[in-house]
Structure formats: structure tokens, C-alpha cells
Design a protein around this motif. Structure first.
Motif, PDB file in Angstrom:
ATOM      1  N   ASN A   1      12.029 -73.368   3.386  1.00 34.02           N
ATOM      2  CA  ASN A   1      11.849 -74.794   3.089  1.00 34.02           C
ATOM      3  C   ASN A   1      11.203 -75.572   4.233  1.00 34.02           C
ATOM      4  O   ASN A   1      10.323 -76.400   3.983  1.00 34.02           O
ATOM      5  CB  ASN A   1      13.178 -75.441   2.700  1.00 34.02           C
ATOM      6  N   PRO A   2      11.615 -75.385   5.483  1.00 32.94           N
ATOM      7  CA  PRO A   2      10.980 -76.154   6.568  1.00 32.94           C
ATOM      8  C   PRO A   2       9.481 -75.881   6.706  1.00 32.94           C
ATOM      9  O   PRO A   2       8.725 -76.780   7.067  1.00 32.94           O
ATOM     10  CB  PRO A   2      11.736 -75.699   7.819  1.00 32.94           C
ATOM     11  N   VAL A   3       9.046 -74.670   6.389  1.00 33.26           N
ATOM     12  CA  VAL A   3       7.616 -74.353   6.456  1.00 33.26           C
ATOM     13  C   VAL A   3       6.882 -75.112   5.362  1.00 33.26           C
ATOM     14  O   VAL A   3       5.865 -75.758   5.615  1.00 33.26           O
ATOM     15  CB  VAL A   3       7.389 -72.831   6.335  1.00 33.26           C
ATOM     16  N   ARG A   4       7.424 -75.067   4.140  1.00 26.36           N
ATOM     17  CA  ARG A   4       6.779 -75.778   3.029  1.00 26.36           C
ATOM     18  C   ARG A   4       6.753 -77.285   3.265  1.00 26.36           C
ATOM     19  O   ARG A   4       5.825 -77.968   2.826  1.00 26.36           O
ATOM     20  CB  ARG A   4       7.505 -75.459   1.714  1.00 26.36           C
TER      21      ARG A   4
ATOM     22  N   GLY B   1      37.680 -68.991   4.971  1.00 30.71           N
ATOM     23  CA  GLY B   1      37.698 -68.027   3.874  1.00 30.71           C
ATOM     24  C   GLY B   1      37.281 -68.600   2.535  1.00 30.71           C
ATOM     25  O   GLY B   1      37.455 -67.958   1.502  1.00 30.71           O
ATOM     26  N   ARG B   2      36.703 -69.811   2.527  1.00 32.91           N
ATOM     27  CA  ARG B   2      36.274 -70.429   1.264  1.00 32.91           C
ATOM     28  C   ARG B   2      34.908 -69.922   0.801  1.00 32.91           C
ATOM     29  O   ARG B   2      34.600 -69.978  -0.380  1.00 32.91           O
ATOM     30  CB  ARG B   2      36.223 -71.951   1.401  1.00 32.91           C
ATOM     31  N   SER B   3      34.084 -69.450   1.741  1.00 30.71           N
ATOM     32  CA  SER B   3      32.721 -69.070   1.376  1.00 30.71           C
ATOM     33  C   SER B   3      32.239 -67.900   2.215  1.00 30.71           C
ATOM     34  O   SER B   3      32.786 -67.599   3.277  1.00 30.71           O
ATOM     35  CB  SER B   3      31.769 -70.252   1.573  1.00 30.71           C
ATOM     36  N   ARG B   4      31.204 -67.270   1.708  1.00 30.75           N
ATOM     37  CA  ARG B   4      30.419 -66.287   2.454  1.00 30.75           C
ATOM     38  C   ARG B   4      28.971 -66.734   2.296  1.00 30.75           C
ATOM     39  O   ARG B   4      28.449 -66.789   1.183  1.00 30.75           O
ATOM     40  CB  ARG B   4      30.598 -64.887   1.892  1.00 30.75           C
ATOM     41  N   THR B   5      28.352 -67.089   3.388  1.00 30.38           N
ATOM     42  CA  THR B   5      27.023 -67.693   3.352  1.00 30.38           C
ATOM     43  C   THR B   5      25.927 -66.638   3.360  1.00 30.38           C
ATOM     44  O   THR B   5      25.973 -65.686   4.131  1.00 30.38           O
ATOM     45  CB  THR B   5      26.857 -68.646   4.550  1.00 30.38           C
ATOM     46  N   MET B   6      24.925 -66.874   2.503  1.00 23.92           N
ATOM     47  CA  MET B   6      23.737 -66.032   2.469  1.00 23.92           C
ATOM     48  C   MET B   6      22.559 -66.722   3.141  1.00 23.92           C
ATOM     49  O   MET B   6      21.727 -66.081   3.758  1.00 23.92           O
ATOM     50  CB  MET B   6      23.349 -65.684   1.025  1.00 23.92           C
ATOM     51  N   ALA B   7      22.472 -68.050   2.991  1.00 25.83           N
ATOM     52  CA  ALA B   7      21.382 -68.816   3.620  1.00 25.83           C
ATOM     53  C   ALA B   7      21.742 -70.294   3.574  1.00 25.83           C
ATOM     54  O   ALA B   7      22.523 -70.725   2.730  1.00 25.83           O
ATOM     55  CB  ALA B   7      20.057 -68.589   2.891  1.00 25.83           C
ATOM     56  N   TRP B   8      21.166 -71.051   4.514  1.00 19.76           N
ATOM     57  CA  TRP B   8      21.288 -72.506   4.497  1.00 19.76           C
ATOM     58  C   TRP B   8      20.113 -73.102   5.244  1.00 19.76           C
ATOM     59  O   TRP B   8      19.492 -72.430   6.074  1.00 19.76           O
ATOM     60  CB  TRP B   8      22.609 -73.007   5.088  1.00 19.76           C
ATOM     61  N   VAL B   9      19.825 -74.340   4.896  1.00 20.98           N
ATOM     62  CA  VAL B   9      18.856 -75.119   5.655  1.00 20.98           C
ATOM     63  C   VAL B   9      19.296 -76.578   5.592  1.00 20.98           C
ATOM     64  O   VAL B   9      19.622 -77.094   4.524  1.00 20.98           O
ATOM     65  CB  VAL B   9      17.400 -74.940   5.166  1.00 20.98           C
ATOM     66  N   VAL B  10      19.344 -77.203   6.755  1.00 20.70           N
ATOM     67  CA  VAL B  10      19.638 -78.629   6.848  1.00 20.70           C
ATOM     68  C   VAL B  10      18.301 -79.331   7.056  1.00 20.70           C
ATOM     69  O   VAL B  10      17.725 -79.281   8.137  1.00 20.70           O
ATOM     70  CB  VAL B  10      20.616 -78.945   8.003  1.00 20.70           C
TER      71      VAL B  10
END
Length: 150
Positions: free
Chosen positions: A127-130, A51-60
Motif C-alpha cells: 500500500n505505501p508504494v501505491r 492471544g487475541r490475534s495472529r498477524t499476517m500483515a499490517w500497514v499504518v
């Protein structure tokens, strides 16, 4: 830039959206190893479950993380600190390493109301495409966006 310099002027507020970048110490490409990248993804999901976050996007990416999140509880520094601590401990254990996995601190940007969450989330997912790691958005295994290209 030191972690204390990064924290100058930093504030966090539940309900606000932040774009966060955390970088691996020495920019080592630790997350080229899918098992290591999966540990970070699990940490992001753990923050949501807690319950600390609500994710919209991520990339590792191979040597850093971009995470767009709404802070749901606590302060941003604790949320990011827990992710970095957990993932650092588990990657080090998996690899037989010692020491800090992550650079001290992180970069964050609080998105203003007029900034487009969807546009920012899609930028992160691309980001991975770029970087030449994939040919198109959606094919890189360690990226996710709440709003796929459309």
C-alpha cells in the motif's frame, strides 16, 4: 455508512482470517506523525501478546489502518475495539486532543480458504508504494508482512 450498517451480517469465528480496515475520523493524517503510528503498531502487538490475534500483515497509512489477522480468541469486534480504544486514548493523550480518533466501526472481509493469504498480505504491505509513500515494499517503516516479497 454507519457502524451499525457495517455490522449487518458480520460474524467472527476463532481460527478464521480477516482483513480489517479502520479509518481515522475525518480522514485526518494523524499517523504521518511516527509517534502516533507507533502507538497503533504497539496495539497490534499487544493483541498478539494477549492471544487475541495472529498477524499476517499490517500497514499504518497516514489516515487509516489495514490489518490481516487470524482471530485467536474472542470475537473480532472486541479485538478491533480494544485496538481502536487503546490507540485512540494514547494518541489523544500524546497530542492533547479530545474526542474520537477513529471513525465508528470498521470494514472487514473474512478470507475464504481459496483466497491466497500470501497474496493478500503482500498487497497490504505494498500500500505505501501505491500511495507514493515509499519507492519499494519494505522501506516504509509502518508496514509489516509475514511473507516478504520473494
Amino acid at each position: 455508512m454507519s457502524s451499525s450498517q457495517l455490522a449487518i451480517g458480520r460474524w467472527s469465528c476463532v481460527g478464521h482470517v480477516y482483513s480489517v480496515t479502520a479509518v481515522v475520523a475525518g480522514r485526518r493524517p494523524v499517523f504521518e506523525d511516527p509517534g502516533n503510528a507507533a502507538i497503533v503498531v504497539d496495539g497490534i502487538r499487544a493483541a498478539e501478546r494477549a492471544g487475541r490475534s495472529r498477524t499476517m500483515a499490517w500497514v499504518v497509512m497516514p489516515d487509516h489502518l489495514h490489518w490481516l489477522l487470524e482471530l485467536r480468541a474472542g470475537v473480532l469486534a472486541d479485538c478491533i475495539g480494544q485496538l481502536k480504544s487503546r490507540s485512540g486514548r494514547l494518541v489523544n493523550r500524546r497530542m492533547g486532543w479530545h474526542g474520537s480518533l477513529w471513525q465508528a466501526g470498521y470494514f472487514d472481509h473474512a478470507l475464504r480458504r481459496e483466497e491466497s493469504l500470501v497474496r493478500h498480505a503482500r498487497y497490504i504491505a505494498a500500500n505505501p508504494v501505491r500511495a507514493g509513500l515509499s519507492q519499494q515494499v519494505g522501506e516504509y517503516p509502518f508496514a509489516w508482512c509475514r511473507w516478504p516479497e520473494g
